[in-house]
Scaffold this motif. Structure first.
Motif, PDB file in Angstrom:
ATOM      1  N   GLU A  16     -88.186  63.772  70.423  1.00 22.05           N
ATOM      2  CA  GLU A  16     -87.364  63.374  69.280  1.00 22.05           C
ATOM      3  C   GLU A  16     -86.033  64.127  69.276  1.00 22.05           C
ATOM      4  O   GLU A  16     -84.979  63.545  69.006  1.00 22.05           O
ATOM      5  CB  GLU A  16     -88.122  63.626  67.968  1.00 22.05           C
ATOM      6  CG  GLU A  16     -87.339  63.302  66.726  1.00 22.05           C
ATOM      7  CD  GLU A  16     -87.014  61.832  66.559  1.00 22.05           C
ATOM      8  OE1 GLU A  16     -86.089  61.511  65.779  1.00 22.05           O
ATOM      9  OE2 GLU A  16     -87.668  60.980  67.193  1.00 22.05           O
ATOM     10  N   ARG A  20     -82.352  62.360  69.591  1.00 19.41           N
ATOM     11  CA  ARG A  20     -81.275  62.569  68.617  1.00 19.41           C
ATOM     12  C   ARG A  20     -80.030  63.149  69.263  1.00 19.41           C
ATOM     13  O   ARG A  20     -78.915  62.823  68.867  1.00 19.41           O
ATOM     14  CB  ARG A  20     -81.743  63.498  67.494  1.00 19.41           C
ATOM     15  CG  ARG A  20     -82.684  62.820  66.529  1.00 19.41           C
ATOM     16  CD  ARG A  20     -82.963  63.675  65.338  1.00 19.41           C
ATOM     17  NE  ARG A  20     -83.938  63.032  64.469  1.00 19.41           N
ATOM     18  CZ  ARG A  20     -84.233  63.465  63.263  1.00 19.41           C
ATOM     19  NH1 ARG A  20     -83.643  64.535  62.771  1.00 19.41           N
ATOM     20  NH2 ARG A  20     -85.115  62.833  62.524  1.00 19.41           N
ATOM     21  N   GLN A  25     -78.924  59.686  66.385  1.00 20.58           N
ATOM     22  CA  GLN A  25     -79.666  59.133  65.246  1.00 20.58           C
ATOM     23  C   GLN A  25     -81.158  59.298  65.499  1.00 20.58           C
ATOM     24  O   GLN A  25     -81.582  59.452  66.635  1.00 20.58           O
ATOM     25  CB  GLN A  25     -79.330  57.656  65.054  1.00 20.58           C
ATOM     26  CG  GLN A  25     -79.748  56.786  66.230  1.00 20.58           C
ATOM     27  CD  GLN A  25     -79.342  55.336  66.023  1.00 20.58           C
ATOM     28  OE1 GLN A  25     -78.737  55.008  65.017  1.00 20.58           O
ATOM     29  NE2 GLN A  25     -79.683  54.484  66.965  1.00 20.58           N
ATOM     30  N   PRO A  26     -81.973  59.266  64.425  1.00 19.25           N
ATOM     31  CA  PRO A  26     -83.424  59.397  64.608  1.00 19.25           C
ATOM     32  C   PRO A  26     -83.998  58.201  65.345  1.00 19.25           C
ATOM     33  O   PRO A  26     -83.486  57.087  65.251  1.00 19.25           O
ATOM     34  CB  PRO A  26     -83.970  59.459  63.183  1.00 19.25           C
ATOM     35  CG  PRO A  26     -82.802  59.772  62.312  1.00 19.25           C
ATOM     36  CD  PRO A  26     -81.589  59.262  63.023  1.00 19.25           C
ATOM     37  N   ASN A  35     -89.453  60.820  61.349  1.00 24.99           N
ATOM     38  CA  ASN A  35     -88.543  59.769  60.910  1.00 24.99           C
ATOM     39  C   ASN A  35     -87.253  60.429  60.441  1.00 24.99           C
ATOM     40  O   ASN A  35     -87.000  61.587  60.727  1.00 24.99           O
ATOM     41  CB  ASN A  35     -89.186  58.916  59.816  1.00 24.99           C
ATOM     42  CG  ASN A  35     -89.707  59.766  58.661  1.00 24.99           C
ATOM     43  OD1 ASN A  35     -89.175  60.837  58.384  1.00 24.99           O
ATOM     44  ND2 ASN A  35     -90.749  59.289  58.014  1.00 24.99           N
ATOM     45  N   SER A  36     -86.477  59.734  59.713  1.00 24.69           N
ATOM     46  CA  SER A  36     -85.179  60.255  59.305  1.00 24.69           C
ATOM     47  C   SER A  36     -85.281  61.425  58.335  1.00 24.69           C
ATOM     48  O   SER A  36     -84.290  62.081  58.063  1.00 24.69           O
ATOM     49  CB  SER A  36     -84.338  59.135  58.680  1.00 24.69           C
ATOM     50  OG  SER A  36     -85.011  58.622  57.546  1.00 24.69           O
ATOM     51  N   TRP A  38     -86.838  64.196  58.838  1.00 20.41           N
ATOM     52  CA  TRP A  38     -86.838  65.462  59.566  1.00 20.41           C
ATOM     53  C   TRP A  38     -85.408  65.873  59.884  1.00 20.41           C
ATOM     54  O   TRP A  38     -84.628  65.108  60.425  1.00 20.41           O
ATOM     55  CB  TRP A  38     -87.606  65.340  60.893  1.00 20.41           C
ATOM     56  CG  TRP A  38     -89.091  65.358  60.726  1.00 20.41           C
ATOM     57  CD1 TRP A  38     -89.908  64.284  60.591  1.00 20.41           C
ATOM     58  CD2 TRP A  38     -89.922  66.504  60.690  1.00 20.41           C
ATOM     59  NE1 TRP A  38     -91.200  64.683  60.479  1.00 20.41           N
ATOM     60  CE2 TRP A  38     -91.245  66.058  60.531  1.00 20.41           C
ATOM     61  CE3 TRP A  38     -89.693  67.864  60.782  1.00 20.41           C
ATOM     62  CZ2 TRP A  38     -92.333  66.919  60.463  1.00 20.41           C
ATOM     63  CZ3 TRP A  38     -90.773  68.726  60.710  1.00 20.41           C
ATOM     64  CH2 TRP A  38     -92.065  68.256  60.548  1.00 20.41           C
TER      65      TRP A  38
END
Length: 126
Positions: A16, A20, A25-26, A35-36, A38
């Protein structure tokens, strides 16, 4: 099994973070609830947590194996190199142990004549 779990956990958060960094972006996968919500700092902390636990799993496994090797070696030495014959014996018997205790503040030894029950061990070499 534990190692595999922490390795998977580490790779999820590392993946992840790399996604990013590359795309800004996530990602859209929902593994481990990533997901967004974090933050990058939270992802880094979870990645480091997983790496630490994975490494501790390795160290504990190697340490446990090492203790088993040492125990087996000591057991073989005691079993094969030492002769324990009937010339060595020991006996356990009940006894009374006198109490000689210093009492702070009084400045003297107290417990005159008192005794505590105990166990006496006698080792005999013939």
């Amino acid at each position: 099994m534990t190692f595999n779990y922490w390795q998977w956990y580490y790779k999820e958060f590392l993946g992840e973070l790399q996604y990013r960094e590359e795309f800004g972006q996530p990602s859209n996968h929902e593994s481990l609830g990533i997901n967004s919500n974090w933050t990058v700092q939270g992802l880094v902390q979870q990645k480091d947590y997983a790496r630490r636990n994975r490494d501790l799993t390795i160290l504990i496994s190697v340490g446990w194996y090492g203790l088993n090797v040492v125990e087996a070696y000591v057991d073989s030495i005691l079993k094969n190199r030492w002769n324990i014959s009937n010339d060595l014996s020991f006996k356990l018997s009940p006894t009374f142990i006198p109490n000689y205790a210093y009492t702070p503040g009084v400045g003297a030894f107290s417990g005159g004549g008192f005794a505590s029950p105990g166990v006496k061990m006698t080792i005999t070499l013939k």
